[in-house]
Enzyme design. Sequence first.
Site, PDB file in Angstrom:
ATOM      1  N   PHE A   1      45.572  39.843  43.140  1.00 51.31           N
ATOM      2  CA  PHE A   1      44.777  39.197  42.097  1.00 51.31           C
ATOM      3  C   PHE A   1      45.231  37.760  41.894  1.00 51.31           C
ATOM      4  O   PHE A   1      46.439  37.472  41.878  1.00 51.31           O
ATOM      5  CB  PHE A   1      44.964  39.906  40.749  1.00 51.31           C
ATOM      6  CG  PHE A   1      44.644  41.362  40.722  1.00 51.31           C
ATOM      7  CD1 PHE A   1      43.391  41.811  40.342  1.00 51.31           C
ATOM      8  CD2 PHE A   1      45.608  42.308  41.047  1.00 51.31           C
ATOM      9  CE1 PHE A   1      43.105  43.163  40.289  1.00 51.31           C
ATOM     10  CE2 PHE A   1      45.340  43.667  41.000  1.00 51.31           C
ATOM     11  CZ  PHE A   1      44.079  44.093  40.622  1.00 51.31           C
ATOM     12  N   ASP A   2      44.278  36.868  41.688  1.00 48.94           N
ATOM     13  CA  ASP A   2      44.577  35.564  41.116  1.00 48.94           C
ATOM     14  C   ASP A   2      44.862  35.771  39.620  1.00 48.94           C
ATOM     15  O   ASP A   2      44.544  36.829  39.058  1.00 48.94           O
ATOM     16  CB  ASP A   2      43.380  34.632  41.337  1.00 48.94           C
ATOM     17  CG  ASP A   2      43.598  33.250  40.752  1.00 48.94           C
ATOM     18  OD1 ASP A   2      44.738  32.748  40.808  1.00 48.94           O
ATOM     19  OD2 ASP A   2      42.632  32.669  40.225  1.00 48.94           O
ATOM     20  N   GLY A   3      45.440  34.757  38.984  1.00 46.46           N
ATOM     21  CA  GLY A   3      45.783  34.886  37.574  1.00 46.46           C
ATOM     22  C   GLY A   3      44.712  34.371  36.622  1.00 46.46           C
ATOM     23  O   GLY A   3      43.905  35.131  36.076  1.00 46.46           O
TER      24      GLY A   3
END
Length: 302
Positions: free
Chosen positions: A160-162
């Site tokens: 996941f990106d943040g």
Amino acid sequence: MGKGLGDKLVVAISSRALFDLRESHQVYESEGVEAYRQYQISREDEVLPPGDAFVLVKKLLGLNAAVERAQVEVILVSRNSADTGLRVFNSIQHHGLDISRAAFVGGRSPYPYLAAFGCHLFLSTHVEDVRSALDAGFAAATILSGGPRREAGGELRVAFDGDAVLFSDEAERVYQQGGLEAFQNRERESAREPLGGGPFKPFLSALNRVQQAFPQESCPIRTALVTARSAPAHERVIRTLREWDIRLDESLFLGGLDKAAFLEAFAADVFFDDQPGHCAKAMDVVATGHVPHGVTNEKVSG
């Protein structure tokens, strides 16, 4: 949560994300609905090849074999009619996928049924359906066609990106408006103030619950945060996840480095990111879900 599904992780997927329907979609685009209908009916015994999210779905369903009580439910939600969808279900059975529930909505968006099924994640190739799902509060991503697919065996690895994915886009807005220095100053000052949740927070939380059904040392699910953040902006992220009581197995703070090489090293099965530029690079090495959410996508669509 939908009745009868208990506390399962529920993933909804479109037929074009699950299977390679490029040929039939081309018929639909060039010749219209009736020609598409006849095309699919005449080929309903021809098995569809896997699509970009096929291995992800197979790995998700494979988790159920390792525990006493099924932890994951995958539901087909499709713009097909039941008539044209028969080929899709025949292909599901041929590939041995344990998918028994479906919504065929005859050309309309299926997103209104996500709540009724109690879905945690919606994957599609139709951008507007994904946007509608995000607007309705669901984790949703547009699956992009790209590079090689992982093998079906082994661990399920989700990256996941943040900002604007796991977390709100509040910090990204500061970066867009004031640049890197303003962003770092704001994050340093707010280090002990938890970030707001992004659209994928509930999905990660549900995935975390599935992980807890397995011994930690032999859990077949591994998660990673792969973010452009670096020190000093790392502390707020760590404290936020601690506040949420959500575990990530790995956290990569890359300070703007290209994410693709790190996703390949992590051996991700899927990666979710809000920024089209990051997705364009990642899709060469991993199945990638673009999350059209937050300030970056306001600019793209505006």
